[in-house]
Design a protein around this motif. Structure first.
Motif, PDB file in Angstrom:
ATOM      1  N   ALA A  46       1.015  -0.930  -0.721  1.00 16.76           N
ATOM      2  CA  ALA A  46      -0.290   0.287  -0.253  1.00 16.76           C
ATOM      3  C   ALA A  46       1.002   1.339   0.043  1.00 16.76           C
ATOM      4  O   ALA A  46       1.814   1.278   0.983  1.00 16.76           O
ATOM      5  CB  ALA A  46      -0.716  -0.106   1.116  1.00 16.76           C
ATOM      6  N   HIS A  47       0.443   2.452  -1.452  1.00 16.24           N
ATOM      7  CA  HIS A  47       1.117   3.403  -0.689  1.00 16.24           C
ATOM      8  C   HIS A  47       1.364   4.228  -0.035  1.00 16.24           C
ATOM      9  O   HIS A  47       0.087   5.008   0.878  1.00 16.24           O
ATOM     10  CB  HIS A  47       1.732   4.135  -2.981  1.00 16.24           C
ATOM     11  N   LEU A  48       2.370   5.224   0.577  1.00 14.71           N
ATOM     12  CA  LEU A  48       2.042   6.170   1.346  1.00 14.71           C
ATOM     13  C   LEU A  48       2.346   7.314   0.373  1.00 14.71           C
ATOM     14  O   LEU A  48       1.653   8.524   0.842  1.00 14.71           O
ATOM     15  CB  LEU A  48       3.193   6.351   2.108  1.00 14.71           C
ATOM     16  N   GLN A  78      -9.861   8.726  -0.364  1.00 15.27           N
ATOM     17  CA  GLN A  78      -9.397   7.951  -1.058  1.00 15.27           C
ATOM     18  C   GLN A  78      -8.610   7.038  -1.211  1.00 15.27           C
ATOM     19  O   GLN A  78      -8.347   5.904  -1.561  1.00 15.27           O
ATOM     20  CB  GLN A  78     -10.345   8.274  -2.107  1.00 15.27           C
ATOM     21  N   ASP A  79      -7.523   7.687  -1.236  1.00 15.49           N
ATOM     22  CA  ASP A  79      -6.053   6.702  -2.370  1.00 15.49           C
ATOM     23  C   ASP A  79      -4.955   7.351  -1.466  1.00 15.49           C
ATOM     24  O   ASP A  79      -3.929   8.482  -1.532  1.00 15.49           O
ATOM     25  CB  ASP A  79      -5.990   7.342  -3.079  1.00 15.49           C
ATOM     26  N   MET A  80      -4.404   6.907  -0.442  1.00 16.28           N
ATOM     27  CA  MET A  80      -5.092   5.972   0.081  1.00 16.28           C
ATOM     28  C   MET A  80      -5.019   5.090   1.774  1.00 16.28           C
ATOM     29  O   MET A  80      -4.110   4.540   1.886  1.00 16.28           O
ATOM     30  CB  MET A  80      -4.082   3.906  -0.986  1.00 16.28           C
ATOM     31  N   LYS A  81      -4.253   6.568   2.286  1.00 17.97           N
ATOM     32  CA  LYS A  81      -4.329   6.508   3.122  1.00 17.97           C
ATOM     33  C   LYS A  81      -5.262   5.793   4.168  1.00 17.97           C
ATOM     34  O   LYS A  81      -5.321   5.103   5.774  1.00 17.97           O
ATOM     35  CB  LYS A  81      -3.953   7.915   4.305  1.00 17.97           C
ATOM     36  N   ASP A 112       6.243   6.915  -3.134  1.00 15.96           N
ATOM     37  CA  ASP A 112       6.699   6.928  -4.560  1.00 15.96           C
ATOM     38  C   ASP A 112       5.624   6.321  -4.957  1.00 15.96           C
ATOM     39  O   ASP A 112       6.783   5.875  -6.731  1.00 15.96           O
ATOM     40  CB  ASP A 112       8.474   6.829  -5.022  1.00 15.96           C
ATOM     41  N   GLU A 113       4.438   5.796  -5.694  1.00 17.49           N
ATOM     42  CA  GLU A 113       3.063   4.815  -5.977  1.00 17.49           C
ATOM     43  C   GLU A 113       2.997   6.496  -7.140  1.00 17.49           C
ATOM     44  O   GLU A 113       2.886   6.152  -8.352  1.00 17.49           O
ATOM     45  CB  GLU A 113       1.994   4.524  -5.546  1.00 17.49           C
ATOM     46  N   GLU A 114       2.502   7.699  -6.739  1.00 21.27           N
ATOM     47  CA  GLU A 114       1.750   8.141  -7.581  1.00 21.27           C
ATOM     48  C   GLU A 114       3.283   9.185  -8.238  1.00 21.27           C
ATOM     49  O   GLU A 114       3.149   9.608  -9.286  1.00 21.27           O
ATOM     50  CB  GLU A 114       1.445   9.711  -6.197  1.00 21.27           C
ATOM     51  N   GLY A 115       4.255   9.040  -8.149  1.00 19.72           N
ATOM     52  CA  GLY A 115       5.365  10.227  -8.495  1.00 19.72           C
ATOM     53  C   GLY A 115       7.081   9.914  -7.911  1.00 19.72           C
ATOM     54  O   GLY A 115       7.010   9.299  -7.389  1.00 19.72           O
ATOM     55  N   PRO A 140      -4.457  -3.106  -1.761  1.00 20.32           N
ATOM     56  CA  PRO A 140      -6.100  -2.463  -2.027  1.00 20.32           C
ATOM     57  C   PRO A 140      -5.781  -1.159  -2.757  1.00 20.32           C
ATOM     58  O   PRO A 140      -6.765   0.286  -2.825  1.00 20.32           O
ATOM     59  CB  PRO A 140      -6.065  -1.564  -0.522  1.00 20.32           C
ATOM     60  N   ASP A 141      -4.704  -0.540  -4.026  1.00 17.54           N
ATOM     61  CA  ASP A 141      -5.223   0.524  -4.247  1.00 17.54           C
ATOM     62  C   ASP A 141      -5.940   0.432  -5.688  1.00 17.54           C
ATOM     63  O   ASP A 141      -6.544   1.446  -6.285  1.00 17.54           O
ATOM     64  CB  ASP A 141      -3.684   0.274  -4.917  1.00 17.54           C
ATOM     65  N   SER A 142      -6.890  -0.821  -5.796  1.00 17.25           N
ATOM     66  CA  SER A 142      -7.387  -0.971  -6.729  1.00 17.25           C
ATOM     67  C   SER A 142      -8.096  -2.114  -6.568  1.00 17.25           C
ATOM     68  O   SER A 142      -8.670  -2.241  -5.412  1.00 17.25           O
ATOM     69  CB  SER A 142      -7.057  -1.299  -7.959  1.00 17.25           C
TER      70      SER A 142
HETATM   71 ZN   LIG Z   1      -3.576   4.934  -5.076  1.00 17.22          ZN
END
Ligand SMILES: [Zn+2]
Length: 419
Positions: A46-48, A78-81, A112-115, A140-142
């Motif tokens: 899960a990304h932070l 929602q994305d994704m805390k 660094d999932e978003e960028g 759980p990101d999708s």
């Molecule tokens: Zn996400």
């Protein structure tokens, strides 16, 4: 989060924070299973990080956690805390109960999932594979829960591959009062006209086959009949044609390529010396960027055109990378049964539907490292309330708590010998 896990009694050796530098930390926590278990662990990724949010655009302060009118507001709700919090809270709850899973459960909260250049999942796989090696991964990101009637639990088991192509024609140009048939703009325009009329071939894989067979039960009349008709051998071309009118179903059935940008010419009264289009493709799993580039070259069939790949930095290259999309994850009985069981308990009558995402998540890293990956999230977002990356991001408080309960029951179902 690491401190909370330590406070709850996790051993120091089982909670580590590590990364390429201080700003890009990843937390890896291991929930110990039965001693001597020969089962490989289950990994949760899960990304932070979150995308940027401007305070002036928002109704609330995006970087303050606000509860209002039955919702939690804030960037990342929602994305994704939300899912990061759910994973940690469930680790603590199961620990306090003295629950012993039949194998280790690993939680990796990553950067660094978003960028950014320090993707945590990629970094952990390259530098500490042993810490996160697993039988399969849950992300759980999708995935989502639709609370329509009847409800549906959608989970991601495949992703398409993103690619951009530069279609370029150059020409000596000249005075526009003396046109010649050889014109850079016409070369590119002709190619795009061919592209518009040439959909890529229909394809199915195990994930999209199951998607359409489940959706056929929720849809009615012609649509339901068409969904069944594309699953036969051979598939019914008229049914494919009709379903292709819907952009989402079209994209689920094939590679798509579409013109997204166009630039050409340098003066109103000059023949163009250069014409260029960008063609954006979402590639069906099993094909590479280079394979699709060669398909476009063949389709355009024009030696005056060059078709080259463009990376996210805008750099153009003669060949595509050989990176392939995430391999579709097998619909394993153990995962499917646990998911169906828990979904049925929390959302009675819910259909459980695998989907192929048109975007990419961190699952591409685990999947390409040989760890089949499932995008599963138990937090329901109302239809028309999808605000990830947007303004006033929020989640219903009761959805959040149901999502918390979902992962609690789901992890237990996956790791309890009795199922
Ligand atoms: Zn996400």
């Amino acid at each position: 989060m690491a401190q909370r896990l330590l406070d709850a009694g996790f051993a120091e050796a089982d909670v580590v924070v590590l990364g390429p530098n201080d700003r890009k930390g990843n937390m890896v926590a291991r929930f110990r299973g039965k001693a001597g278990s020969t089962l490989k662990p289950i990994l949760i990724i899960a990304h932070l990080d979150v995308v940027e949010a401007q305070r002036r655009d928002w109704t609330t302060d995006p970087f303050k956690f606000v509860e209002k009118d039955g919702y939690y507001y804030g960037r990342g709700t929602q994305d994704m805390k939300n899912s990061d919090a759910i994973a940690v809270a469930n680790f603590i709850r199961m620990r306090k109960e003295g629950f012993v899973p039949d194998r280790d459960i690993i939680l990796a909260l990553t950067a660094d999932e978003e960028g950014g250049r320090s993707n945590g999942v990629d970094w952990l796989l390259k530098n500490h594979r042993d810490l996160i090696d697993a039988e399969y991964a849950l992300n759980p990101d999708s995935g989502t829960v639709r609370t329509d009637n009847p409800p549906a639990v959608e989970f991601e088991a495949a992703e398409k591959l993103y690619a951009d192509y530069q279609v370029l024609a150059t020409n000596a140009g000249g005075h526009s009062s003396l046109p010649t048939p050889d014109n850079a703009i016409y070369h590119v325009a002709d190619a795009l006209a061919v592209l518009q009329k040439s959909p890529f071939p229909f394809e199915l894989n195990a994930v999209t086959r199951e998607y359409f067979s489940q959706m056929a039960k929720l849809e009615t009349h012609q649509i339901a009949a068409d969904m069944r008709a594309i699953l036969t051998t051979p598939p019914d071309p008229a049914a494919i044609e009709r379903l292709s009118q819907d952009p989402a179903w079209n994209s689920t059935m094939r590679t798509t390529c579409v013109a997204t940008m166009l630039s050409a010419g340098h003066a109103l009264n000059a023949l163009p010396q250069r014409a260029e289009a960008n063609v954006n493709c979402r590639i069906f799993p099993g094909h590479s960027q280079e394979e699709i580039r060669l398909t476009l070259v063949k389709l355009f069939n024009d030696p005056k055109l060059s078709v080259r790949t463009r990376n996210s930095a805008g750099e153009v290259a003669d060949h595509g990378t050989d990176r392939k999309p995430m391999a579709p994850a097998p619909l394993r009985d153990d995962v499917m049964n646990a998911l169906r069981g828990v979904a049925g308990k929390l959302w009675p009558g819910a259909a459980v539907i695998p989907i192929m995402e048109v975007g990419a998540s961190d699952s591409v890293y685990t999947s390409n490292a040989g760890i089949p990956s499932y995008g599963i999230c138990g937090v329901a977002i109302d239809r028309d309330d999808e605000r990830a990356h947007g303004k006033d991001e929020r989640v219903r408080v009761d959805s959040f708590y149901k999502g918390l309960e979902f992962y609690y029951l789901f992890l237990k179902a996956l790791t309890s010998p009795a199922g």
